[in-house]
Design a protein around this motif. Structure first.
Motif, PDB file in Angstrom:
ATOM      1  N   HIS A 140     -14.045  29.768  53.457  1.00 17.43           N
ATOM      2  CA  HIS A 140     -12.610  29.497  53.559  1.00 17.43           C
ATOM      3  C   HIS A 140     -11.940  30.655  54.269  1.00 17.43           C
ATOM      4  O   HIS A 140     -12.470  31.760  54.342  1.00 17.43           O
ATOM      5  N   GLU A 141     -10.720  30.399  54.752  1.00 20.19           N
ATOM      6  CA  GLU A 141      -9.988  31.429  55.481  1.00 20.19           C
ATOM      7  C   GLU A 141      -8.514  31.403  55.109  1.00 20.19           C
ATOM      8  O   GLU A 141      -8.011  30.436  54.533  1.00 20.19           O
ATOM      9  N   PRO A 146     -11.676  35.280  57.165  1.00 24.04           N
ATOM     10  CA  PRO A 146     -12.467  34.704  56.072  1.00 24.04           C
ATOM     11  C   PRO A 146     -12.109  35.386  54.755  1.00 24.04           C
ATOM     12  O   PRO A 146     -12.082  36.616  54.671  1.00 24.04           O
ATOM     13  N   ASP A 147     -11.790  34.574  53.732  1.00 26.46           N
ATOM     14  CA  ASP A 147     -11.389  35.180  52.453  1.00 26.46           C
ATOM     15  C   ASP A 147     -12.115  34.585  51.249  1.00 26.46           C
ATOM     16  O   ASP A 147     -11.929  35.049  50.135  1.00 26.46           O
ATOM     17  N   GLY A 148     -12.957  33.580  51.446  1.00 26.16           N
ATOM     18  CA  GLY A 148     -13.644  32.992  50.308  1.00 26.16           C
ATOM     19  C   GLY A 148     -14.953  32.331  50.700  1.00 26.16           C
ATOM     20  O   GLY A 148     -15.118  31.853  51.824  1.00 26.16           O
ATOM     21  N   LEU A 164     -13.785  37.258  49.641  1.00 24.03           N
ATOM     22  CA  LEU A 164     -14.184  38.146  50.723  1.00 24.03           C
ATOM     23  C   LEU A 164     -12.963  38.914  51.203  1.00 24.03           C
ATOM     24  O   LEU A 164     -11.871  38.364  51.291  1.00 24.03           O
ATOM     25  N   SER A 165     -13.152  40.179  51.528  1.00 21.41           N
ATOM     26  CA  SER A 165     -12.045  40.968  52.073  1.00 21.41           C
ATOM     27  C   SER A 165     -12.583  41.891  53.158  1.00 21.41           C
ATOM     28  O   SER A 165     -13.732  42.342  53.108  1.00 21.41           O
ATOM     29  N   ASN A 166     -11.761  42.151  54.142  1.00 17.58           N
ATOM     30  CA  ASN A 166     -12.082  43.056  55.249  1.00 17.58           C
ATOM     31  C   ASN A 166     -13.382  42.658  55.955  1.00 17.58           C
ATOM     32  O   ASN A 166     -14.259  43.481  56.178  1.00 17.58           O
ATOM     33  N   CYS A 167     -13.513  41.387  56.303  1.00 18.84           N
ATOM     34  CA  CYS A 167     -14.704  40.918  56.993  1.00 18.84           C
ATOM     35  C   CYS A 167     -14.659  41.365  58.448  1.00 18.84           C
ATOM     36  O   CYS A 167     -13.640  41.229  59.129  1.00 18.84           O
TER      37      CYS A 167
END
Length: 175
Positions: A140-141, A146-148, A164-167
């Motif tokens: 997910h974004e 991208p955050d999940g 997710l963080s700082n991809c």
């Protein structure tokens, strides 16, 4: 297909219900083994069933001596048969999320990436089950980042969500 899924769910629930009975029987056998090894008298609550349980204990070998669960059945082919993983994104992904999904496909062994389009998750899961996928990964974004990540083991789970963080894409990393 619906009847098959219903039958598979019923079989799964039935196997789980049998596990509690098997667990109780395993504990009784363990108590009898322990009493015989230590030379103590049998527990009074097991005296009625002791003869039947003793016959079962005598008939056991190394494979049937241990208690097996449905989890053991689920991962029985681990190391023998490779998992088949589907990698996809949320609906209408940005180009950055699509690129991230392509990179993650390279990380997961034996994975296949598809464009999800407008496919509903339920239909996506049904398609994965019918094509023998063992896991599904959905990214997910939020505003292009991208955050999940959702990872689900098929056919019955477990499912987990990772934030997710700082991809950073691999092409954006300095050499």
């Amino acid at each position: 297909m619906i009847r098959r899924n219903i039958r598979l769910r019923r079989e799964y629930i039935y196997r789980k219900s049998l596990e509690s009975k098997d667990q109780a029987k395993y504990e009784h056998k363990r108590k009898i083994r322990q009493a015989l090894d230590e030379g103590k008298p049998l527990p009074t609550e097991l005296k009625n069933d002791a003869a039947d349980l003793q016959d079962e204990i005598d008939a056991e070998d190394d494979e049937t001596k241990e208690l097996h669960t449905h989890i053991d059945d689920e991962y029985a082919w681990a190391g023998v048969k490779d998992p088949k993983i589907l990698v996809t994104t949320s609906r209408d992904p940005s180009s950055k999320l699509t690129q991230f999904a392509k990179e993650m496909k390279l990380i997961f062994p034996n994975s296949k990436r598809i464009n999800r389009g407008g496919v509903v998750v339920k239909d996506l899961i049904d398609a994965c089950r019918s094509n023998d996928f063992t896991d599904i990964v959905i990214f997910h974004e939020h505003r292009g980042n991208p955050d999940g990540m959702i990872i689900s083991h098929l056919p019955y789970g477990p499912t987990c969500y990772f934030g997710l963080s700082n991809c950073v894409m691999r092409h954006d990393l300095p050499r």
